[in-house]
Design a protein around this motif. Structure first.
Motif, PDB file in Angstrom:
ATOM      1  N   HIS A 283       1.048  -1.035  -0.366  1.00  0.00           N
ATOM      2  CA  HIS A 283       0.464   0.041   0.327  1.00  0.00           C
ATOM      3  C   HIS A 283       0.789   0.819   0.172  1.00  0.00           C
ATOM      4  O   HIS A 283       0.586   2.560   0.060  1.00  0.00           O
ATOM      5  CB  HIS A 283      -0.871  -0.360   1.487  1.00  0.00           C
ATOM      6  CG  HIS A 283      -0.114  -0.112   2.205  1.00  0.00           C
ATOM      7  ND1 HIS A 283       0.467  -1.162   3.118  1.00  0.00           N
ATOM      8  CD2 HIS A 283      -0.051   1.261   2.977  1.00  0.00           C
ATOM      9  CE1 HIS A 283       0.748  -0.377   4.465  1.00  0.00           C
ATOM     10  NE2 HIS A 283       0.746   0.072   4.690  1.00  0.00           N
ATOM     11  N   LEU A 284       2.227   1.110   0.866  1.00  0.00           N
ATOM     12  CA  LEU A 284       3.056   2.088   0.282  1.00  0.00           C
ATOM     13  C   LEU A 284       3.864   2.634  -0.769  1.00  0.00           C
ATOM     14  O   LEU A 284       4.616   3.269  -1.381  1.00  0.00           O
ATOM     15  CB  LEU A 284       3.509   2.282   1.582  1.00  0.00           C
ATOM     16  CG  LEU A 284       3.269   2.413   3.099  1.00  0.00           C
ATOM     17  CD1 LEU A 284       3.881   2.404   3.980  1.00  0.00           C
ATOM     18  CD2 LEU A 284       2.138   3.881   2.949  1.00  0.00           C
ATOM     19  N   GLU A 285       4.167   0.915  -1.636  1.00  0.00           N
ATOM     20  CA  GLU A 285       4.686   0.896  -2.625  1.00  0.00           C
ATOM     21  C   GLU A 285       4.582   1.501  -4.148  1.00  0.00           C
ATOM     22  O   GLU A 285       4.823   1.377  -4.496  1.00  0.00           O
ATOM     23  CB  GLU A 285       5.778  -0.534  -2.527  1.00  0.00           C
ATOM     24  CG  GLU A 285       6.529  -1.122  -1.367  1.00  0.00           C
ATOM     25  CD  GLU A 285       6.514  -2.537  -0.848  1.00  0.00           C
ATOM     26  OE1 GLU A 285       8.290  -2.719  -0.204  1.00  0.00           O
ATOM     27  OE2 GLU A 285       5.928  -3.515  -2.212  1.00  0.00           O
ATOM     28  N   GLN A 286       3.266   1.056  -3.580  1.00  0.00           N
ATOM     29  CA  GLN A 286       2.057   0.679  -5.226  1.00  0.00           C
ATOM     30  C   GLN A 286       0.918   1.282  -4.650  1.00  0.00           C
ATOM     31  O   GLN A 286      -0.237  -0.019  -4.778  1.00  0.00           O
ATOM     32  CB  GLN A 286       2.822  -0.658  -6.064  1.00  0.00           C
ATOM     33  CG  GLN A 286       3.527  -0.878  -6.398  1.00  0.00           C
ATOM     34  CD  GLN A 286       3.000  -2.465  -7.087  1.00  0.00           C
ATOM     35  OE1 GLN A 286       2.199  -3.053  -7.041  1.00  0.00           O
ATOM     36  NE2 GLN A 286       4.780  -3.242  -7.679  1.00  0.00           N
ATOM     37  N   PRO A 287       0.434   3.247  -4.194  1.00  0.00           N
ATOM     38  CA  PRO A 287      -0.524   2.664  -3.517  1.00  0.00           C
ATOM     39  C   PRO A 287      -1.924   2.944  -4.269  1.00  0.00           C
ATOM     40  O   PRO A 287      -2.905   2.562  -3.814  1.00  0.00           O
ATOM     41  CB  PRO A 287      -0.373   4.237  -3.251  1.00  0.00           C
ATOM     42  CG  PRO A 287       0.823   4.524  -3.570  1.00  0.00           C
ATOM     43  CD  PRO A 287       1.724   3.637  -3.738  1.00  0.00           C
ATOM     44  N   GLU A 288      -1.461   4.003  -5.883  1.00  0.00           N
ATOM     45  CA  GLU A 288      -2.496   3.478  -6.589  1.00  0.00           C
ATOM     46  C   GLU A 288      -3.199   2.301  -7.016  1.00  0.00           C
ATOM     47  O   GLU A 288      -3.761   1.608  -6.747  1.00  0.00           O
ATOM     48  CB  GLU A 288      -1.948   4.471  -8.199  1.00  0.00           C
ATOM     49  CG  GLU A 288      -1.984   5.731  -7.073  1.00  0.00           C
ATOM     50  CD  GLU A 288      -0.820   6.078  -6.793  1.00  0.00           C
ATOM     51  OE1 GLU A 288      -0.066   5.554  -7.494  1.00  0.00           O
ATOM     52  OE2 GLU A 288      -0.281   7.224  -6.359  1.00  0.00           O
ATOM     53  N   ILE A 289      -2.101   1.340  -7.092  1.00  0.00           N
ATOM     54  CA  ILE A 289      -2.563  -0.009  -7.928  1.00  0.00           C
ATOM     55  C   ILE A 289      -3.007  -0.972  -6.750  1.00  0.00           C
ATOM     56  O   ILE A 289      -3.945  -1.587  -7.046  1.00  0.00           O
ATOM     57  CB  ILE A 289      -1.450  -0.492  -8.880  1.00  0.00           C
ATOM     58  CG1 ILE A 289      -0.685   0.251  -9.407  1.00  0.00           C
ATOM     59  CG2 ILE A 289      -1.619  -2.193  -8.811  1.00  0.00           C
ATOM     60  CD1 ILE A 289       0.752  -0.639 -10.036  1.00  0.00           C
ATOM     61  N   PHE A 290      -2.613  -0.628  -5.276  1.00  0.00           N
ATOM     62  CA  PHE A 290      -3.249  -1.627  -4.597  1.00  0.00           C
ATOM     63  C   PHE A 290      -4.517  -0.697  -4.321  1.00  0.00           C
ATOM     64  O   PHE A 290      -5.360  -1.796  -3.929  1.00  0.00           O
ATOM     65  CB  PHE A 290      -2.382  -0.909  -3.261  1.00  0.00           C
ATOM     66  CG  PHE A 290      -3.036  -1.972  -1.602  1.00  0.00           C
ATOM     67  CD1 PHE A 290      -2.557  -2.885  -1.437  1.00  0.00           C
ATOM     68  CD2 PHE A 290      -4.206  -0.901  -1.140  1.00  0.00           C
ATOM     69  CE1 PHE A 290      -3.407  -4.027  -0.837  1.00  0.00           C
ATOM     70  CE2 PHE A 290      -4.387  -1.540   0.619  1.00  0.00           C
ATOM     71  CZ  PHE A 290      -3.982  -2.947   0.403  1.00  0.00           C
ATOM     72  N   ARG A 291      -4.707   0.305  -3.915  1.00  0.00           N
ATOM     73  CA  ARG A 291      -5.561   1.081  -3.311  1.00  0.00           C
ATOM     74  C   ARG A 291      -7.390   0.239  -4.976  1.00  0.00           C
ATOM     75  O   ARG A 291      -8.570   0.045  -4.606  1.00  0.00           O
ATOM     76  CB  ARG A 291      -6.461   2.239  -3.346  1.00  0.00           C
ATOM     77  CG  ARG A 291      -5.247   2.807  -2.014  1.00  0.00           C
ATOM     78  CD  ARG A 291      -6.043   3.990  -1.769  1.00  0.00           C
ATOM     79  NE  ARG A 291      -5.268   5.184  -2.609  1.00  0.00           N
ATOM     80  CZ  ARG A 291      -4.669   5.525  -3.444  1.00  0.00           C
ATOM     81  NH1 ARG A 291      -3.071   5.751  -2.164  1.00  0.00           N
ATOM     82  NH2 ARG A 291      -4.268   6.269  -4.141  1.00  0.00           N
ATOM     83  N   ALA A 292      -6.712   0.394  -6.027  1.00  0.00           N
ATOM     84  CA  ALA A 292      -7.918  -0.137  -7.257  1.00  0.00           C
ATOM     85  C   ALA A 292      -8.572  -1.462  -7.092  1.00  0.00           C
ATOM     86  O   ALA A 292      -9.584  -2.020  -7.077  1.00  0.00           O
ATOM     87  CB  ALA A 292      -6.817   0.173  -8.393  1.00  0.00           C
ATOM     88  N   GLU A 293      -7.106  -2.551  -6.727  1.00  0.00           N
ATOM     89  CA  GLU A 293      -7.023  -3.953  -6.203  1.00  0.00           C
ATOM     90  C   GLU A 293      -7.995  -4.023  -5.256  1.00  0.00           C
ATOM     91  O   GLU A 293      -9.141  -4.508  -5.329  1.00  0.00           O
ATOM     92  CB  GLU A 293      -6.674  -4.405  -5.967  1.00  0.00           C
ATOM     93  CG  GLU A 293      -6.391  -5.797  -5.706  1.00  0.00           C
ATOM     94  CD  GLU A 293      -6.485  -6.558  -7.308  1.00  0.00           C
ATOM     95  OE1 GLU A 293      -7.712  -7.693  -7.513  1.00  0.00           O
ATOM     96  OE2 GLU A 293      -6.216  -6.106  -8.212  1.00  0.00           O
TER      97      GLU A 293
END
Length: 318
Positions: A283-293
């Motif tokens: 969630h800190l390394e790939q925040p947008e991708i994580f939140r989208a998933e």
């Protein structure tokens, strides 16, 4: 993205103690979007490092609720509590108290690291408030976690392994050499962002200032587990979970596939996803991708109730 959500905080009585809660409401709420409750890790790491998950509020039109679990952050600190006070059941009770106090009939529940372990403990109890579970970067048992940590340590440079072993044997865990060697593991498997994100550092700083919960239940760090959680497992209870469940991890996560495989094989209808190039703090390394998933999963289950009937497993591993 400009954050338009409104944030309020409050203290919720929990017996003779208090739980601090942060409620983030979207500027444009969706009527059908159930609130998301986020469980932080540690235990005892406070909500700061997962606070950016709150951006889901405006991104999806749903309320996002963070809270500091008892013993850390802005909630009641109990540095003199005996070791047997700090149990998974205590934190299950705290969650149930919070949901009742906020008058929440149904929620999505997301837990990161220890928070995912706690989410599983809540899930096996079949809490009627649960619309879905998102178990992020979490093991299904601490023996599996310790085995994985040992294997990852074996991949560290020999001089790093030697420093870790030497200082653990001597009990000199505050020695600068040990701290530096530990950082090598963290940079590979905990958070691959440099410099360290401020939100993550905030949680680390508050844990080091008040280490009671983390040191009692876990130990001095992520890979030297000598605390009361050392024998914890939920593996033999996972078939009790009857809530739609998402399990995610990072490619280089300290929560290796062996640690979360029981979630994937023992929870009916589970969805799994591995984030390429990420480690424990996706969630800190790939925040947008994580939140989208996460948002995609939540949106599918906003209307889920206990009529949910899993029809097989969906694997989104990538």
């Amino acid at each position: 993205m400009t954050l338009m959500s409104s944030v309020t905080t409050r203290l919720i009585p929990f017996g003779e103690y208090s739980t601090w809660v942060r409620i983030e409401k979207p500027d444009a709420p969706r009527e059908d979007a159930l609130p998301l409750v986020v469980l932080h890790g540690g235990p005892g790491m406070a909500h700061n490092y997962v606070r950016n998950i709150g951006l889901i509020a405006d991104e999806t039109g749903r309320t996002v609720i963070h809270y500091d679990q008892l013993g850390c952050g802005n909630s009641t600190h109990l540095p003199d509590a005996p070791a047997d006070f700090w149990t998974p059941q205590l934190f299950v009770d705290e969650f149930e108290n919070l949901v009742d106090a906020l008058g929440l009939d149904q929620v999505h529940l997301l837990g990161q690291s220890w928070g995912g372990m706690l989410a599983a403990e809540i899930g096996v109890r079949r809490n009627p408030a649960l619309a879905s579970l998102s178990i992020c970067n979490s093991p299904a048992s601490m023996p599996l976690w310790s085995q994985a940590a040992s294997a990852l340590r074996d991949e560290l440079p020999p001089e790093v392994q030697s420093a870790l072993d030497r200082h653990e044997a001597a009990g000199t865990l505050d020695d600068p050499e040990y701290v530096a060697a530990s950082a090598v593991f963290y940079e590979r498997h905990v958070c691959r962002v440099t410099p360290t994100p401020p939100d993550f550092q905030e949680s680390v700083d508050q844990m080091e200032a008040e280490p009671t919960v983390y040191h009692t239940m876990n130990g001095p760090n992520e890979f030297h587990v000598v605390g009361t959680l050392g024998s914890w497992t939920v593996v033999d209870r996972l078939d009790r979970i009857d809530t739609p469940t998402l399990v995610v991890a990072g490619e280089f996560d300290e929560a290796t596939p062996a640690t979360w495989e029981p979630f994937a094989t023992r929870i009916a209808g589970v969805t799994t996803h591995v984030f390429a190039g990420a480690s424990h703090c996706v969630h800190l390394e790939q925040p947008e991708i994580f939140r989208a998933e996460i948002a995609h999963f939540l949106s599918k289950h906003d209307l889920s109730t206990h009529d949910y009937s899993p029809s097989g497993r969906r694997d989104l591993t990538s």
